[in-house]
Every structure is written in C-alpha cells, then in structure tokens.
Design a protein around this motif. Sequence first.
Motif, PDB file in Angstrom:
ATOM      1  N   ILE A 187       0.734  -0.980  -0.120  1.00  0.00           N
ATOM      2  CA  ILE A 187       0.719   0.242   0.482  1.00  0.00           C
ATOM      3  C   ILE A 187       1.031   1.195   0.180  1.00  0.00           C
ATOM      4  O   ILE A 187       0.909   2.341  -0.870  1.00  0.00           O
ATOM      5  CB  ILE A 187      -1.066  -0.260   0.970  1.00  0.00           C
ATOM      6  N   CYS A 188       2.422   1.414   0.610  1.00  0.00           N
ATOM      7  CA  CYS A 188       2.960   2.449   1.193  1.00  0.00           C
ATOM      8  C   CYS A 188       3.581   2.603   0.132  1.00  0.00           C
ATOM      9  O   CYS A 188       4.057   3.474  -0.382  1.00  0.00           O
ATOM     10  CB  CYS A 188       3.738   2.845   2.071  1.00  0.00           C
ATOM     11  N   ARG A 189       4.239   1.695  -0.470  1.00  0.00           N
ATOM     12  CA  ARG A 189       5.217   2.089  -1.895  1.00  0.00           C
ATOM     13  C   ARG A 189       5.415   0.614  -2.916  1.00  0.00           C
ATOM     14  O   ARG A 189       5.483  -0.484  -3.093  1.00  0.00           O
ATOM     15  CB  ARG A 189       6.601   1.027  -0.856  1.00  0.00           C
ATOM     16  N   PRO A 190       3.858   1.006  -3.181  1.00  0.00           N
ATOM     17  CA  PRO A 190       3.526   0.280  -4.641  1.00  0.00           C
ATOM     18  C   PRO A 190       3.916  -0.509  -5.146  1.00  0.00           C
ATOM     19  O   PRO A 190       4.343  -1.103  -6.452  1.00  0.00           O
ATOM     20  CB  PRO A 190       2.229   0.487  -5.548  1.00  0.00           C
ATOM     21  N   LEU A 191       5.198   1.136  -5.838  1.00  0.00           N
ATOM     22  CA  LEU A 191       6.367   0.874  -7.049  1.00  0.00           C
ATOM     23  C   LEU A 191       6.698  -0.196  -6.562  1.00  0.00           C
ATOM     24  O   LEU A 191       7.705  -1.139  -7.743  1.00  0.00           O
ATOM     25  CB  LEU A 191       6.417   2.311  -8.423  1.00  0.00           C
ATOM     26  N   GLN A 192       6.946   0.280  -5.312  1.00  0.00           N
ATOM     27  CA  GLN A 192       8.918  -1.069  -5.409  1.00  0.00           C
ATOM     28  C   GLN A 192       7.809  -1.956  -5.036  1.00  0.00           C
ATOM     29  O   GLN A 192       9.570  -2.969  -4.687  1.00  0.00           O
ATOM     30  CB  GLN A 192       9.401  -0.987  -4.576  1.00  0.00           C
ATOM     31  N   TYR A 193       7.000  -2.684  -4.421  1.00  0.00           N
ATOM     32  CA  TYR A 193       6.536  -4.134  -4.195  1.00  0.00           C
ATOM     33  C   TYR A 193       7.224  -4.907  -4.696  1.00  0.00           C
ATOM     34  O   TYR A 193       7.531  -5.954  -3.911  1.00  0.00           O
ATOM     35  CB  TYR A 193       4.882  -4.239  -3.999  1.00  0.00           C
ATOM     36  N   HIS A 194       6.987  -5.605  -5.699  1.00  0.00           N
ATOM     37  CA  HIS A 194       7.899  -6.891  -6.645  1.00  0.00           C
ATOM     38  C   HIS A 194       9.075  -7.013  -6.329  1.00  0.00           C
ATOM     39  O   HIS A 194       9.887  -7.419  -6.442  1.00  0.00           O
ATOM     40  CB  HIS A 194       6.777  -6.557  -7.975  1.00  0.00           C
ATOM     41  N   SER A 195       9.759  -6.206  -5.937  1.00  0.00           N
ATOM     42  CA  SER A 195      11.424  -5.732  -6.277  1.00  0.00           C
ATOM     43  C   SER A 195      12.017  -6.122  -4.228  1.00  0.00           C
ATOM     44  O   SER A 195      12.188  -6.682  -4.380  1.00  0.00           O
ATOM     45  CB  SER A 195      12.029  -4.352  -6.199  1.00  0.00           C
ATOM     46  N   ILE A 196      11.043  -5.291  -3.700  1.00  0.00           N
ATOM     47  CA  ILE A 196      10.677  -5.439  -2.497  1.00  0.00           C
ATOM     48  C   ILE A 196      11.092  -6.687  -1.513  1.00  0.00           C
ATOM     49  O   ILE A 196      11.271  -7.689  -1.412  1.00  0.00           O
ATOM     50  CB  ILE A 196      10.488  -4.667  -1.202  1.00  0.00           C
ATOM     51  N   MET A 197       9.583  -7.444  -2.297  1.00  0.00           N
ATOM     52  CA  MET A 197       9.042  -8.540  -1.647  1.00  0.00           C
ATOM     53  C   MET A 197       9.320  -9.675  -2.804  1.00  0.00           C
ATOM     54  O   MET A 197       8.125 -10.204  -3.003  1.00  0.00           O
ATOM     55  CB  MET A 197       7.476  -8.562  -1.437  1.00  0.00           C
ATOM     56  N   SER A 198      10.133  -9.713  -3.658  1.00  0.00           N
ATOM     57  CA  SER A 198      11.057 -10.420  -4.275  1.00  0.00           C
ATOM     58  C   SER A 198      10.553 -12.096  -3.767  1.00  0.00           C
ATOM     59  O   SER A 198      10.422 -12.731  -1.989  1.00  0.00           O
ATOM     60  CB  SER A 198      12.534 -10.886  -5.021  1.00  0.00           C
ATOM     61  N   LYS A 199      10.756 -13.510  -4.634  1.00  0.00           N
ATOM     62  CA  LYS A 199      10.251 -14.805  -4.630  1.00  0.00           C
ATOM     63  C   LYS A 199      11.514 -14.904  -2.982  1.00  0.00           C
ATOM     64  O   LYS A 199      10.912 -15.602  -2.011  1.00  0.00           O
ATOM     65  CB  LYS A 199       9.962 -15.143  -5.862  1.00  0.00           C
ATOM     66  N   GLN A 200      12.368 -14.401  -3.095  1.00  0.00           N
ATOM     67  CA  GLN A 200      13.465 -15.192  -2.773  1.00  0.00           C
ATOM     68  C   GLN A 200      13.643 -14.327  -0.958  1.00  0.00           C
ATOM     69  O   GLN A 200      13.540 -14.663   0.202  1.00  0.00           O
ATOM     70  CB  GLN A 200      15.119 -14.193  -2.983  1.00  0.00           C
ATOM     71  N   ARG A 201      13.238 -12.784  -1.233  1.00  0.00           N
ATOM     72  CA  ARG A 201      12.463 -12.842   0.040  1.00  0.00           C
ATOM     73  C   ARG A 201      11.361 -13.197   0.862  1.00  0.00           C
ATOM     74  O   ARG A 201      11.229 -13.197   2.465  1.00  0.00           O
ATOM     75  CB  ARG A 201      12.420 -11.277   0.116  1.00  0.00           C
ATOM     76  N   VAL A 202      10.303 -13.464   0.038  1.00  0.00           N
ATOM     77  CA  VAL A 202       9.047 -14.469   0.766  1.00  0.00           C
ATOM     78  C   VAL A 202      10.008 -15.889   1.598  1.00  0.00           C
ATOM     79  O   VAL A 202       9.127 -16.082   1.908  1.00  0.00           O
ATOM     80  CB  VAL A 202       7.650 -14.392  -0.514  1.00  0.00           C
ATOM     81  N   MET A 203      10.241 -16.199   0.671  1.00  0.00           N
ATOM     82  CA  MET A 203      11.289 -17.057   1.148  1.00  0.00           C
ATOM     83  C   MET A 203      11.450 -16.965   2.652  1.00  0.00           C
ATOM     84  O   MET A 203      11.630 -18.188   3.672  1.00  0.00           O
ATOM     85  CB  MET A 203      11.765 -18.280  -0.060  1.00  0.00           C
ATOM     86  N   LYS A 204      12.543 -16.440   2.543  1.00  0.00           N
ATOM     87  CA  LYS A 204      13.402 -15.667   3.535  1.00  0.00           C
ATOM     88  C   LYS A 204      12.243 -15.748   4.621  1.00  0.00           C
ATOM     89  O   LYS A 204      12.500 -16.260   6.018  1.00  0.00           O
ATOM     90  CB  LYS A 204      14.206 -15.212   3.689  1.00  0.00           C
ATOM     91  N   LEU A 205      11.691 -14.729   5.109  1.00  0.00           N
ATOM     92  CA  LEU A 205      11.110 -14.497   5.930  1.00  0.00           C
ATOM     93  C   LEU A 205       9.432 -15.232   6.620  1.00  0.00           C
ATOM     94  O   LEU A 205       9.409 -16.086   6.823  1.00  0.00           O
ATOM     95  CB  LEU A 205       9.522 -13.070   5.090  1.00  0.00           C
ATOM     96  N   VAL A 206       9.579 -17.137   5.345  1.00  0.00           N
ATOM     97  CA  VAL A 206       8.327 -18.016   5.480  1.00  0.00           C
ATOM     98  C   VAL A 206      10.196 -18.559   6.422  1.00  0.00           C
ATOM     99  O   VAL A 206       9.022 -19.038   7.745  1.00  0.00           O
ATOM    100  CB  VAL A 206       8.256 -18.263   3.964  1.00  0.00           C
ATOM    101  N   CYS A 207      11.042 -19.017   6.520  1.00  0.00           N
ATOM    102  CA  CYS A 207      11.698 -19.649   7.061  1.00  0.00           C
ATOM    103  C   CYS A 207      12.015 -18.794   8.105  1.00  0.00           C
ATOM    104  O   CYS A 207      11.803 -19.299   8.811  1.00  0.00           O
ATOM    105  CB  CYS A 207      12.910 -19.782   6.046  1.00  0.00           C
ATOM    106  N   PHE A 208      11.639 -17.199   7.771  1.00  0.00           N
ATOM    107  CA  PHE A 208      12.196 -16.752   9.764  1.00  0.00           C
ATOM    108  C   PHE A 208      10.658 -17.673  10.672  1.00  0.00           C
ATOM    109  O   PHE A 208      11.278 -17.729  11.642  1.00  0.00           O
ATOM    110  CB  PHE A 208      12.456 -15.323   9.293  1.00  0.00           C
ATOM    111  N   SER A 209       9.741 -17.367   9.742  1.00  0.00           N
ATOM    112  CA  SER A 209       8.240 -17.487  10.928  1.00  0.00           C
ATOM    113  C   SER A 209       8.394 -19.253  11.474  1.00  0.00           C
ATOM    114  O   SER A 209       7.341 -18.885  12.128  1.00  0.00           O
ATOM    115  CB  SER A 209       7.432 -16.735   9.810  1.00  0.00           C
TER     116      SER A 209
END
Length: 310
Positions: free
Chosen positions: A125-147
């Motif tokens: 919502i706050c950074r929509p233009l950068q969303y896919h670069s910030i929430m890349s598949k690699q980062r999402v998997m890291k966040l899942v592993c962290f959780s």
Amino acid sequence: MMENASVITIFYLSGLSETMNYRSVLFFLSLLCYCVILLVNITLIVTIILDKNLHEPMYILLCAFCMNGLYGSTGFFPKFLWDLLSPVHVISYSGCFLQALVLYSFVCSDLSFLAVMAYDRYVAICRPLQYHSIMSKQRVMKLVCFSWFTPFCIIGINICLTSRLKLCSPYIASLFCVNWVIVALACFPAATMVNNIVAYITILIYVFHGVCIVWSYIYLIGICFSSLENRAKFMQTCVPHLFSLITFLFTVLFDIMNIRYGSKKLPQSLKNFIAMEVLVIPPLMNPLIYGFKLSKIRNKFLGNMIFRIK
C-alpha cells in the motif's frame, strides 16, 4: 536430562478428570472440529498451490500461515482424541516435551506470520511501485523460514532448559503438556531462574512483534483513509489480516490472563476450554476469514465448485 528420565518416564494429564460422563460427546465434537480444520486449511493450501495466479507474496504467506495452523492442530488433536478414548491419560517424558515444543512454536509462528503479513501489506500500500522488487520470491521464502524456524529455535531453547530440571511430580493439571506447568514441577525452584529469564526474553520478543503489527495497521489506516483507492485496497486485503490478528490476540490474551490471574476455583471444564481456544479458534477461523474475504480465493473456490457440479 538422563537423570530426569530415570525418575520420571511418563506424565499423567489430569485435565480430563471431570469429564468422564461426556467423553463420547467430546470425542465426536473434537473429531468434527479437527476434520473441519483439516478440510478448510488443506482446501485453501491446495487452491493456492494449484493456481499460478495466486503465486504472489500475500498468498504464499497465507499458504504458509495455514500450514502452520495444520502443524499446531496436529500437535494437539490426535493425542487429545486418543485420551478421550483411553481410561488413563498419560504421555511419555520425551513426548511431553515434544508436544510442548510443537504447541508453543505454533503460537509464536502464528504471531511471526501475522507480523510478516502486516509488513507485506505495508509495502503493497505504501510503496506499490517497489512492491515486487522488495517482496521478491527469495525474500518471501526467507520471511517464511524466519516465521517458522526462529520461533522453533527460541522455544527449543526454552524446552531444553526445562529438560535439565529435576522434577518431583509426574502430574500435569492440563489437557496437554505446557512448559510453564512442567517448570512448576521442579524440585528446586531456585534452579528455574534461568528458565524464567529466558521465558521473559521470549515474551518480550513476541510482545515486540505484536507492537510492530499494531503500529503498522494504525499507520496503514491513517494512510488508506485519506485516499479512496487505498481505502478500497485496505478493505479488500487488510481487513482479513485484522480479523486474524484480533482473533489471535483475543485467544492468547484470554489464555495468559487465565494463567496469571485465573482462580483455582474455576471448573476444570472452563479451564480446558480456555486452554484449547488458541489451538482451535485461529486454525479454524483463519482459512474461513481469508477464503470469504479475499476475492481471488473466493472466486477460484466458487468456480471449482460450479465446475464440479456441472
């Protein structure tokens, strides 16, 4: 730990001692509840996995969130259902610590996933233009592993510290193994000081998670309600997260208040209900909330149902 095992090899769970006359009814209701939890979570997980249009960060996190619900429910229900059919309610020494590890890590992982999902909505919502670069598949998997793995390791440390204690009683006044109850069985209360310090640090870590989640949603509400477009996006994607957060916080806080301030005169059946809430309500409600509120999942599910009927 070996010294403890030579003294206590099994624990006796006394939580069901007052429900002898209602065992069959409780078994049927519990089995039904577990089956519904399995059905709704597996349906949502399979829907997300099979539909490539749902392979987006928000839905991947949701899929992992529901998997965690299955993990926690499976740590509780099979043993509970077995106890309802058994005249003696016992659990092995190692099995008790394993169950405590699973249930505590499930609750902490739920809070971690809620924090990560709040961060995902903040970026969307706050950074929509950068969303896919910030929430890349690699980062999402890291966040899942962290959780998943961070809570598992933190709770694992707590459980290992408890396993070193010399225990003087095998009787646990609960439906399932709870770390703080096991610590209370220690022969030497002074030996639990390290356990208490680590437990308070753990609580602070997850209170910080909760503060971050609440702050992020307060910030998002302030941002979204100043823009019609953001308001629609918030209502569509953030409201389910808020419902899940409220459900989780309500059940956990209710359980903590009962542990800290609950009267010993409360009926055992009420104590059991309070203890079970966090293991039953979030895994049952979360997939229903997301399934009904997120239009992509709802439309996909309804489309499959119509296709099968035809």
